[in-house]
Structures are given as C-alpha cells and as structure tokens.
Design an enzyme around this catalytic site. Structure first.
Site, PDB file in Angstrom:
ATOM      1  CE  LYS A 184     -24.623  25.003 -17.886  1.00 19.04           C
ATOM      2  NZ  LYS A 184     -25.688  25.961 -18.109  1.00 19.04           N
ATOM      3  CD  GLU A 190     -19.855  27.707  -2.673  1.00 19.39           C
ATOM      4  OE1 GLU A 190     -19.292  27.708  -3.796  1.00 19.39           O
ATOM      5  OE2 GLU A 190     -20.663  28.594  -2.320  1.00 19.39           O
ATOM      6  N   GLY A 242     -28.581  25.350 -14.720  1.00 21.74           N
ATOM      7  CA  GLY A 242     -28.305  24.610 -13.480  1.00 21.74           C
ATOM      8  C   GLY A 242     -29.572  24.190 -12.757  1.00 21.74           C
ATOM      9  NE  ARG A 243     -32.912  29.529 -12.898  1.00 24.30           N
ATOM     10  CZ  ARG A 243     -31.854  30.146 -13.389  1.00 24.30           C
ATOM     11  NH1 ARG A 243     -30.641  29.856 -12.957  1.00 24.30           N
ATOM     12  NH2 ARG A 243     -31.991  31.069 -14.330  1.00 24.30           N
ATOM     13  CD  GLU A 328     -29.572  30.594  -9.634  1.00 23.99           C
ATOM     14  OE1 GLU A 328     -28.550  30.889  -8.994  1.00 23.99           O
ATOM     15  OE2 GLU A 328     -29.785  29.446 -10.062  1.00 23.99           O
ATOM     16  CG  HIS A 359     -47.839  22.288  14.970  1.00 22.53           C
ATOM     17  ND1 HIS A 359     -48.885  22.247  15.865  1.00 22.53           N
ATOM     18  CD2 HIS A 359     -48.089  21.331  14.049  1.00 22.53           C
ATOM     19  CE1 HIS A 359     -49.716  21.274  15.511  1.00 22.53           C
ATOM     20  NE2 HIS A 359     -49.258  20.712  14.410  1.00 22.53           N
ATOM     21  CE  LYS A 474     -21.489  31.769  -8.284  1.00 18.58           C
ATOM     22  NZ  LYS A 474     -21.562  31.133  -9.584  1.00 18.58           N
TER      23      LYS A 474
END
Ligand code: F6P
Length: 501
Positions: A184, A190, A242-243, A328, A359, A474
């Site tokens: 965005k 990254e 974004g999410r 977030e 488990h 960041k």
C-alpha cells in the site's frame, strides 16, 4: 465514551461481586439456552452456549452495546465518515464487496488484466510479494479455497528471509512467472528489498520489469519511480486499511486463482455479512454479540487472550490473519480522543489448526491455571471431491473432535483422587460452523471476523483503523540499516550488531 464510562459496566461489575461465573458446567445443561445462545445466519451457526454467562448478563451486555451507540457508529462508518481520525480517513473496504464496484474503473482494470493473464496462459505461476495486510489475507484465502483455484500456481513471499525467494526461484520459470509487488505504501523495506532481488533475477534471465512485474499500491508516484509503467500499477485507496485490503487489488492473486465468477461469490458472502452487521438488531447481530463476548471475557472476566482453532487445514492461516486483524486494529492504549484507556482493549490473539492443536497446547487449555476463551471453527460438510469421495468422509472426525473439545473444556471431569487427572472445566468456547468451504461461506466468515474487530473497537471507543505502534521499530531498523543512530542504542545492541552485521 470508553468502556469504563459506560453506565452498564458498573452494573455488570456490581453483579459480578455476587454472581458465580464458574458455573458453566451447569449452565450448559439448561435446555432453554439453545434458543437464547445460538444464532443462525445463512449457513452460519454460532453457538455461544459454552460461554460463562447467564441470560441476565447477556441482556446487560446488549444494553452496554446500546449505550455505546454501536449501531449509529456502524452507520456512520458505512456512510463514509472519516472515523479514522488520526489519519483523517474514512473506512471504505465495505464498498469493495458491493455490486456497485463492478461498474468502477478500478474493477474494470483489474478484471481486464486478470482475464489477459488467465486467457493468455503464458503465465504458469503467480507470486505475490508483500507483507502484513499485503500478504496474510490473500495467503489465507488461497489456502482456504485451493480446491476452487483454476488459474496458475500461486506463491507468496513476505519475509525478508532469502530462503523463500530461493525456493520460488527454484520452482518458477522467469519467463512464465508474474510477480505482483503488493505494498500500500510502497515504502515497506521487506517488500522493496525482495522486489529488488526479483528484478535482478529477471534481468539476469533477459526478462524486463514490465513484462513480469506489476505493482499494487496507493502510491502510484513511488511505483513509477521504481520503474513500473502506469498500466502495470493497480491502485488501492488510502481509505482501505492494510489488514482490510484483501478485497481490493491486493487480492489480485485471489482473483487470478478463483476466476471472476467464484471471486464475485466470495465478495457476495462478505457483503451479505456486512448487511447483517449494519441492519440486524443487536440482540441477534452475530458480529456484535461476538464482540460483546470479547469484552465480557477480556474486561469482566479478565482473560487477556483469545484462542482461535479452525478444524480444517483449509483455514490453517486464519489464526495468523486474525492476529494481525485484531491486534493491529485494537492493540491500543488510548481512545479516539487520545485519552488513556481505563480498561484494556485487544486480547492476545493466537491459535492453530485443529486437531493438531489438541496434540499440543490443548493441555494448557484444559489444565493450565489461566483460562483462554476459544473460537472453534468448523465446516459441517467436507468439500466435494468426486475422485476422493471415499476419503472425504473422514471429515466427520473433525466435526466430532471440535464438539468433543468444546464439551470437555466446558464440563471438565472431576478426579478428587488424582489431581493430575482432574479437569476443572468451566472453560469457555464458541463453536462457529458453516455448511462447507466455498467462496461464499469463506467470504462471509472473513467479513464476520472483520466486523467483530470493528464492533469491539467501537465498544472500547478506540480507533481500530490506524497502527502507529508499528512505526518505532521500523524507523529504528531503517536508521541502523543506514548506519545512523548508533548512539541512541544500548551498549548491548551496539555490541551485538558490531559482531553480527
Ligand atoms: O508494519 C505494519 C504494516 O504497516 C501493516 O499495517 C501493513 O499491512 C503492512 O505493514 C504492509 O504495509 P504495505 O502494504 O504498505 O507494504
């Protein structure tokens, strides 16, 4: 009004001084509870009979939502008001699932491009390169609806760890792979570092940037500067968080995989849930009821975490996606006015696919000192698979285990003779089930979780749509990468970096 200022909060807290909230193993045998604590919408069934509250408290919580003006907050948000005040933005992802979108230029561009990709058949693989909201949603849907994917193979690269890149380079042919660089902001370290490596790999293989890479972003300017031509840039509005962005061109990899018809069913599932969220009375409004349970468990019973266990491998990525979505959005300590919160917001969200989790951490869920409320998710029917029809029958074990665990958590099993074998019970869970995994039901389920998150934020009176908390780390990493700011670091950090980097 914060939760602490809601007049119903005090009423509930006063009742809690006298109420037995460890009575679940009795409560659930009340036949009446089925009518009052189970909800249905479309193929969705939501069973909250195993939550540690009685009818009186449930009614109080509904009043709490009314006092918080939740319905008018939802209406305001959906009418396009700029409720994301710290960024002066509206919250527009709802519009992306409405039919009106199919008339927009954004949709036509997207659909034309994906048709070219799918029809030309020149691309055998598609790789989405993005992180956080630019990765988790599309990745989850890819996993959830794999059996409906008919297009090229889809891969996802998110982390800056070169291992995944190497794997993709080994599996994909540079001449037949499309890379979707999804960011965005078009400023995420990254994603841009990975994009650089991909660009170099393509160049070494005589493939030019604009033949094999497209950008999905809000910043056309930055993408152009990077080298993308205009027709290879797909826009996302600044008003799509974004999410919440998997519905936008961020979901290009989903559209390529599902094809237009199934993708539209997926959007429709989400839209139907939005309509329910906007129009249904609070008493039977599933996202609002589930958000009230977030508040009940988090703020009244003081359970600081919430576990999500999908009983289908198809939803193995859902816990990670929901973790970003809720934590977030609601991991905040100030209200919409910037005033400190008096009662905490988001619980810690965690989880893993069932039965695998049984488990592993279910030991903690059954006998640990702390209690974790659990969402148990399960499709009631297996996917249709003509070739493997004899195997899909095994799906019944998922359904049986989902219910068995919910019962065992709630009822427990007292063993006074052997404390190791004592199960205290009284551990709350909600069973969320739907008919089968298909584009419509998965669209509905995702929208349900988004709307629970938003409704919880309204009850806490926080801004669920910004994420300033991710910035500090960041910028510290950016400074270090640029060889700056060493003097602000601790001696231990300086020593570690000098030896390692
Ligand atoms: O670091 C968090 C975050 O900003 C998320 O909110 C976002 O989904 C992710 O990074 C990726 O951001 P972008 O799409 O701008 O690359």
């Amino acid at each position: 009004m914060q939760l602490s200022q809601n007049p119903i909060t005090k009423i509930i807290n006063d009742k809690l001084k006298f109420k037995d909230c460890k009575n679940l193993s009795n409560l659930i045998f009340d036949q009446q509870r089925i009518a009052e604590f189970q909800f249905e919408f479309q193929s969705l069934k939501v069973d909250i009979t195993r939550q540690n509250l009685d009818k009186e408290i449930k009614d109080d919580l509904i009043n709490l939502a009314k006092k918080a003006n939740i319905k008018s907050k939802i209406k305001r948000m959906m009418s396009g008001a700029k409720i994301n005040r710290s960024e002066n933005r509206s919250v527009d992802h709802f519009n992306l699932r409405k039919k009106e979108r199919f008339e927009t230029k954004e949709w036509k561009n997207l659909i034309n491009f994906t048709k070219i990709i799918l029809n030309k058949k020149s691309f055998k693989s598609i790789v989405n390169v993005g992180i956080g909201g630019s990765d988790l949603g599309p990745l989850m849907v890819n996993q959830a609806l794999k059996s409906f994917y008919k297009g090229p193979k889809v891969f996802y690269i998110s982390n800056i760890d070169p291992i995944t890149l190497i794997e993709v380079f080994e599996k994909c042919d540079p001449k037949t792979t499309l890379f979707i660089i999804t960011s965005k902001s078009f400023g995420t370290l990254e994603t841009l570092e990975n994009a650089k490596i991909i660009y170099n790999w393509l160049t070494e293989n005589n493939v030019s940037l604009n033949d094999a890479m497209v950008a999905v972003t809000s910043s056309e300017k930055k993408a152009k500067k990077w080298g993308f031509k205009k027709s290879n840039i797909f826009q996302i509005s600044e008003n799509i968080g974004g999410r919440f962005s998997l519905w936008s061109s961020v979901g290009m990899s989903i559209l390529c995989g599902l094809g237009e018809d199934n993708y539209k069913k997926f959007l429709n599932g989400a839209e139907i849930m939005d309509q329910h969220f906007a129009n249904e009375e609070i008493e039977s409004n599933i996202p609002i009821i589930l958000s009230l349970l977030r508040i009940w468990n988090r703020n009244f019973l003081k359970l600081n975490n919430h576990c999500i266990v999908p009983y289908t491998d198809s939803l193995s990525k859902l816990p990670a996606w929901a973790q970003q979505l809720e934590m977030e959005s609601n991991g905040k300590s100030v209200d919409v006015e910037g005033q400190p919160l008096q009662m905490p917001a988001s619980p810690i969200i965690w989880g893993e696919v069932g039965t695998n989790a049984q488990h592993s951490f279910f030991q903690f869920l059954h006998q640990g000192l702390e209690t974790s409320p659990v969402d148990i998710l399960v499709p009631r029917k297996p996917i249709k698979d003509a070739k493997f029809s004899h195997i899909v029958n095994n799906h019944k074990h998922l359904v049986i285990n989902a219910v068995a665990q919910a019962e065992a958590l709630a009822i427990g099993s007292v063993d006074l003779a052997n404390a190791n074998k004592n199960f205290p019970g009284n551990r709350p869970s909600t069973i969320i089930s739907w008919d089968e995994n298909n584009p419509f039901s998965i669209g509905m389920l995702i929208s349900l979780y988004e709307n629970i998150t938003i409704a919880s934020g309204f009850l806490w009176n926080i801004n669920s749509f910004d994420q300033w908390g991710v910035e500090l780390g960041k910028s510290t990493a950016n400074k270090i990468s640029n060889d700056e700011g060493y003097e602000e670091l601790s001696p231990s950090a300086r020593e570690f970096l000098q030896k390692q980097v």
